[in-house]
Design an enzyme around this catalytic site. Structure first.
Site, PDB file in Angstrom:
ATOM      1  N   TYR A 185     108.029  32.254-101.658  1.00 38.32           N
ATOM      2  CA  TYR A 185     107.577  32.928-102.887  1.00 38.32           C
ATOM      3  C   TYR A 185     108.400  34.198-103.048  1.00 38.32           C
ATOM      4  CZ  TYR A 185     104.463  35.513-106.088  1.00 38.32           C
ATOM      5  OH  TYR A 185     103.945  36.234-107.140  1.00 38.32           O
ATOM      6  N   ASP A 202     114.737  37.810 -98.591  1.00 38.98           N
ATOM      7  CA  ASP A 202     113.559  38.434 -99.184  1.00 38.98           C
ATOM      8  C   ASP A 202     112.678  38.922 -98.035  1.00 38.98           C
ATOM      9  OD1 ASP A 202     111.125  39.065-100.255  1.00 38.98           O
ATOM     10  OD2 ASP A 202     110.994  37.314-101.570  1.00 38.98           O
ATOM     11  N   LYS A 259     106.282  45.954 -99.847  1.00 39.19           N
ATOM     12  CA  LYS A 259     105.018  46.080 -99.110  1.00 39.19           C
ATOM     13  C   LYS A 259     104.928  47.166 -98.017  1.00 39.19           C
ATOM     14  CE  LYS A 259     103.829  41.485-100.529  1.00 39.19           C
ATOM     15  NZ  LYS A 259     102.571  40.930-100.928  1.00 39.19           N
TER      16      LYS A 259
HETATM   17  N1  PMP Z   1     108.549  38.214-102.110  1.00 36.93           N
HETATM   18  C1  PMP Z   1     107.670  37.874-101.156  1.00 36.93           C
HETATM   19  C2  PMP Z   1     108.179  37.258 -99.896  1.00 36.93           C
HETATM   20  C3  PMP Z   1     106.312  38.115-101.339  1.00 36.93           C
HETATM   21  O1  PMP Z   1     105.449  37.750-100.377  1.00 36.93           O
HETATM   22  C4  PMP Z   1     105.879  38.722-102.530  1.00 36.93           C
HETATM   23  C5  PMP Z   1     104.414  39.027-102.774  1.00 36.93           C
HETATM   24  N2  PMP Z   1     103.497  38.458-101.959  1.00 36.93           N
HETATM   25  C6  PMP Z   1     106.832  39.050-103.500  1.00 36.93           C
HETATM   26  C7  PMP Z   1     108.156  38.793-103.252  1.00 36.93           C
HETATM   27  C8  PMP Z   1     106.426  39.712-104.774  1.00 36.93           C
HETATM   28  O2  PMP Z   1     106.028  41.021-104.525  1.00 36.93           O
HETATM   29  P1  PMP Z   1     105.066  41.799-105.537  1.00 36.93           P
HETATM   30  O3  PMP Z   1     103.735  41.134-105.458  1.00 36.93           O
HETATM   31  O4  PMP Z   1     105.082  43.204-105.020  1.00 36.93           O
HETATM   32  O5  PMP Z   1     105.677  41.691-106.882  1.00 36.93           O
END
Ligand code: PMP
Length: 436
Positions: free
Chosen positions: A143, A246, A274
């Site tokens: 994701y 990512d 995060k």
């Molecule tokens: N990349 C990864 C690996 C994630 O786990 C997430 C959110 N869980 C995102 C991108 C998107 O981040 P955000 O919710 O801060 O937009």
């Protein structure tokens, strides 16, 4: 039995009249009876509107690495915001943060953003601008945020919609996404060396990027097989493809320098969010000099009103102070391992087939099979309904992991030995209850 007490129920009824499904992010909707309202958090705990206390293993979907409401982070933000929060100019704190990030993450250049979605969206644009190519590879069950380009074959997809392993189909996970966007994404199962190599060798001329969660942070924390990220790295180097790691979930969580440090792999672009802000919004796009320098005013776009704002930047500086000065992740790994080992033992004693996944700061487990899952398709072979029964038994007893086994258990520095012991006692009870 509903998770909602009386006050929560009446607040949720109000919310439902005002917001679609009563929430501000679809992932927070657990159904009419089980969607909670949380009023506060401290350390490893959160409290709902009925004052029910939970040991929290969701930690806001991963950001809270030090504990809820960490005093040093809160103080730093409070001090910083008294003199304004946003100026449409740079602040000294942004420069300091960029210096620290380039050193800790071993990247040449950084740009700040606010969310993981934003960081990944910009990274893909930069990769396309750098290579002059338009397509990209993403892995099933990964994701990368809410950007339309990435909403294919995530862990929210139905296993049946993915096509065969040999010839996977990009499976769109939302209505409202232009049909044509599926032309740009090539989806592959994670951890499949042959399929990756064959696809890149056949299609490299179209490929701007390979984007990957180095550990499947949205699919129970499934780990890369030894050599898999290395293969990706070498194929990207050979064919001039931008490797985007990512690290929104792994950054500042599996090592201070994230997966790049933990797995000893250097990507071309990396995204963080995060844990960098311990719960305050901050994100980063970072990487190698020549790729990052594709960003160019008037030519290759990156920006935003709130990028580098005082709140997120101050929170990041305070979080990094603590991560660098104290053995935070070492402690978290020790406690996380104790928890994982304890859960493993309890499930084994109960005769429930299972496999523990991930690393001690971000882990999961699959039930109903003891075979190690290597990708999203393997994960889907597990017994989801048994997992859900177990988790609801835990939540009713005051331990709060996510209801969905794809979302890992997150550890923070405030989960100490006493909290782990309490969690394991409750886990033992919950396992007995579902056996009974
Ligand atoms: N990349 C990864 C690996 C994630 O786990 C997430 C959110 N869980 C995102 C991108 C998107 O981040 P955000 O919710 O801060 O937009």
């Amino acid at each position: 039995m509903s998770l909602q007490g009386e006050k929560t129920k009446s607040m949720y009824a109000r919310a439902e009249k005002l917001m679609p499904y009563g929430i501000n992010s679809n992932f927070r909707y657990w159904g009419k009876e089980d969607t909670l309202v949380i009023t506060r958090g401290a350390g490893p705990y959160i409290w709902d509107a009925d004052e029910k206390k939970y040991i929290d293993y969701r930690l806001g979907f991963g950001p809270v690495i030090l504990g809820h409401g960490h005093p040093a982070v809160v103080r730093r933000v409070q001090e910083a915001i008294t003199e304004g929060t946003i100026f449409a100019w740079m602040t000294p704190a942004e420069i300091e943060l960029a210096e620290r990030l380039t050193r800790i993450c071993k990247v040449d250049k950084v740009r700040l953003a606010n969310t993981g979605t934003e960081a990944c969206m910009h990274a893909l644009r930069v990769a396309r601008a750098y290579t002059g190519r338009e397509k990209f590879i993403k892995f099933e069950g990964n994701y990368h945020g809410m950007n339309d380009y990435f909403l294919f074959s995530t862990a929210s997809s139905q296993a049946k919609s993915l096509g065969s392993r040999r010839s996977p189909i990009p499976s769109v996970v939302s209505s409202g996404i232009p049909r044509g966007l599926s032309e740009y994404v090539i989806v592959l199962p994670f951890n499949d060396f042959e399929r990756l190599e064959a696809t890149v060798r056949a299609r490299w001329g179209e490929l701007a990027a390979i984007i990957v969660e180095p550990l499947m942070g949205n699919c129970a924390g499934i780990l890369p097989r030894p050599g898999y990220l290395e293969l990706m790295r070498s194929l990207c180097t050979e064919y001039g493809i931008v490797m985007i790691m990512d690290e929104v979930k792994t950054g500042f969580r599996i090592a201070n320098g994230g997966a790049q440090e933990y797995f000893n792999i250097q990507a071309d672009l990396v995204t963080y969010a995060k844990a960098l802000g311990n719960g305050f919004p901050i994100a980063v796009i970072a990487g190698k000099e020549d790729v990052m320098m594709t960003i160019h005013p008037g030519q290759v776009a990156h920006g935003g009103t709130y990028t580098g704002n005082v709140v997120g930047t101050a929170a990041a500086l305070a979080t990094l102070d603590i991560l660098e000065e104290q053995p935070v992740l070492k402690d978290i790994f020790r406690h996380g391992k104790k928890l994982m080992d304890g859960m493993d033992e309890i499930l084994t004693e109960a005769g429930i087939p299972h496999h523990m996944t991930g690393l001690p700061s971000i882990f999961g487990f699959i039930l109903g099979t003891d075979r190690e899952p290597l990708d999203f398709r393997d994960y889907c072979e597990g017994d989801d309904s048994l997992y859900e029964r177990l988790v609801f038994a835990l939540i009713h007893r005051g331990v709060m992991p996510d209801g969905d086994g794809r979302e890992p258990w997150f550890m923070c520095h405030a989960h100490d030995d006493a909290v782990i012991d309490e969690t394991l006692n409750i886990f033992n009870d919950a396992v007995k209850s579902i056996k009974g």
